[in-house]
Motif scaffolding. Sequence first.
Motif, PDB file in Angstrom:
ATOM      1  N   ALA A 117      -4.293 -13.567 -27.088  1.00  0.00           N
ATOM      2  CA  ALA A 117      -4.098 -12.183 -26.643  1.00  0.00           C
ATOM      3  C   ALA A 117      -5.082 -11.835 -25.524  1.00  0.00           C
ATOM      4  N   ALA A 118      -6.315 -12.337 -25.622  1.00  0.00           N
ATOM      5  CA  ALA A 118      -7.331 -12.045 -24.597  1.00  0.00           C
ATOM      6  C   ALA A 118      -6.880 -12.587 -23.241  1.00  0.00           C
ATOM      7  N   SER A 146     -10.905  -8.445 -30.862  1.00  0.00           N
ATOM      8  CA  SER A 146      -9.992  -7.742 -31.766  1.00  0.00           C
ATOM      9  C   SER A 146      -9.463  -6.524 -31.007  1.00  0.00           C
ATOM     10  N   THR A 147      -8.959  -5.531 -31.713  1.00  0.00           N
ATOM     11  CA  THR A 147      -8.271  -4.411 -31.052  1.00  0.00           C
ATOM     12  C   THR A 147      -9.073  -3.811 -29.900  1.00  0.00           C
ATOM     13  N   ILE A 148     -10.348  -3.489 -30.140  1.00  0.00           N
ATOM     14  CA  ILE A 148     -11.141  -2.821 -29.101  1.00  0.00           C
ATOM     15  C   ILE A 148     -11.591  -3.808 -28.021  1.00  0.00           C
ATOM     16  N   GLY A 149     -11.850  -5.051 -28.401  1.00  0.00           N
ATOM     17  CA  GLY A 149     -12.152  -6.062 -27.392  1.00  0.00           C
ATOM     18  C   GLY A 149     -10.983  -6.222 -26.437  1.00  0.00           C
ATOM     19  N   LEU A 150      -9.773  -6.240 -26.989  1.00  0.00           N
ATOM     20  CA  LEU A 150      -8.578  -6.444 -26.165  1.00  0.00           C
ATOM     21  C   LEU A 150      -8.276  -5.221 -25.299  1.00  0.00           C
ATOM     22  N   SER A 151      -8.468  -4.021 -25.847  1.00  0.00           N
ATOM     23  CA  SER A 151      -8.261  -2.838 -24.988  1.00  0.00           C
ATOM     24  C   SER A 151      -9.337  -2.796 -23.907  1.00  0.00           C
ATOM     25  N   SER A 152     -10.532  -3.297 -24.223  1.00  0.00           N
ATOM     26  CA  SER A 152     -11.601  -3.323 -23.216  1.00  0.00           C
ATOM     27  C   SER A 152     -11.269  -4.289 -22.084  1.00  0.00           C
ATOM     28  N   ILE A 153     -10.602  -5.392 -22.407  1.00  0.00           N
ATOM     29  CA  ILE A 153     -10.168  -6.316 -21.347  1.00  0.00           C
ATOM     30  C   ILE A 153      -9.160  -5.609 -20.437  1.00  0.00           C
ATOM     31  N   ALA A 154      -8.198  -4.909 -21.062  1.00  0.00           N
ATOM     32  CA  ALA A 154      -7.181  -4.200 -20.273  1.00  0.00           C
ATOM     33  C   ALA A 154      -7.821  -3.137 -19.381  1.00  0.00           C
ATOM     34  N   VAL A 155      -8.809  -2.423 -19.924  1.00  0.00           N
ATOM     35  CA  VAL A 155      -9.466  -1.366 -19.141  1.00  0.00           C
ATOM     36  C   VAL A 155     -10.299  -1.984 -18.018  1.00  0.00           C
ATOM     37  N   ALA A 156     -11.029  -3.061 -18.322  1.00  0.00           N
ATOM     38  CA  ALA A 156     -11.832  -3.728 -17.293  1.00  0.00           C
ATOM     39  C   ALA A 156     -10.934  -4.155 -16.133  1.00  0.00           C
ATOM     40  N   LYS A 157      -9.793  -4.733 -16.487  1.00  0.00           N
ATOM     41  CA  LYS A 157      -8.824  -5.184 -15.479  1.00  0.00           C
ATOM     42  C   LYS A 157      -8.318  -3.984 -14.670  1.00  0.00           C
TER      43      LYS A 157
END
Length: 352
Positions: free
Chosen positions: A207-208, A177-188
Amino acid sequence: MVLVIRNSIFGALDDGSGNYFVKQIEFPEVFDGAAIIDIKASGICGSDLHMTNERIEPQTIPSGHEIAGEIIELPKSYTGNLAIGDRVAIDNIGAGKSCNNCYYCNYGQFRHCVNPSPETGGGFSQFITRKPSGLFKISDQMDWNDGALVEPMAVSVHGFRFANFLPGETVAIVGSSTIGLSSIAVAKSFGAKTIIASAKYHQQAEAAKNMGADIVVSSEPGELENKCFEITEGIGVDVVVETIGGTSNVPLTQASKCVKNTGKVLVLGGFRNPIEVNFLQPMIKEISFIPATCYANINGKHDFEIAIDILSSGNHPYKEIVTHQYSLEDIQEGFKTAYDKSSGSIKVHIMQ
Ligand SMILES: [Zn+2]
Ligand SMILES: [Zn+2]
């Protein structure tokens, strides 16, 4: 120049039954040192949904903490770089209310300020008052939707920095969800070697992938665990980011299984009730659990500034998660859509 007439304005208040009504409310208190911001976009957070469910008393001031808007007044004493008309994202929980002079403020942990300004209301309103120290200019590349996404992006930025994430580490994200997806962007963005994410809904899985996850699995028990072991030759991943929270112990137990011995579990999900967790396995595995919330200034840079850099870079299509937009007047519809994932919703924004 906008003339601010400080009489009643419109804001949305939950009557205590989980229904929001837009009505005339008092202008938010312009406390000593406060700026006034004309709100342009506010996101509905998962925590807004939980708090709405749990609320039994009518609200007296509006909530909403994912906020972007335009500065229309700065305190007379202000001598910094911000100006009237600047477009800003608002750290309205930490630096926007902090005293900037206490034990925690002195090392940038504004969220933990012992002497914060009074709570004067959040983003589901026409205006908000906060200190200039909590206002962060967004770039020309960013629109108001990007502006309101700075807050959830900063939550992940903060977690990864707080957990001392290192480039080259493998990461599993529990939930998209929102934080999971921002976490993917940050990890990247922070140089993760491999990113595996679990997703419950079709729109989240899509989205992921778009956000940069190398592998996306379903949220069925065992799926994420198996994949984590498969890609690490049975060792487990370096870091697991738990982004679901809620009332069940399943996500945290799953995170403990996915992580390698001596690895880290970054806990960003909000747990609403006490949960039962077996601590023997985590102890034997020597796992570090790192709960993190909100944002701070770490090594001279606020998490909001890094979130703005990530959103400005154009490298991560985070804005695609804004699936629905409503006017303040239609906020109740917005909440309904945010609850109902069959609507295809990920992030719902209230636009003004
Ligand atoms: Zn939130
Ligand atoms: Zn303080």
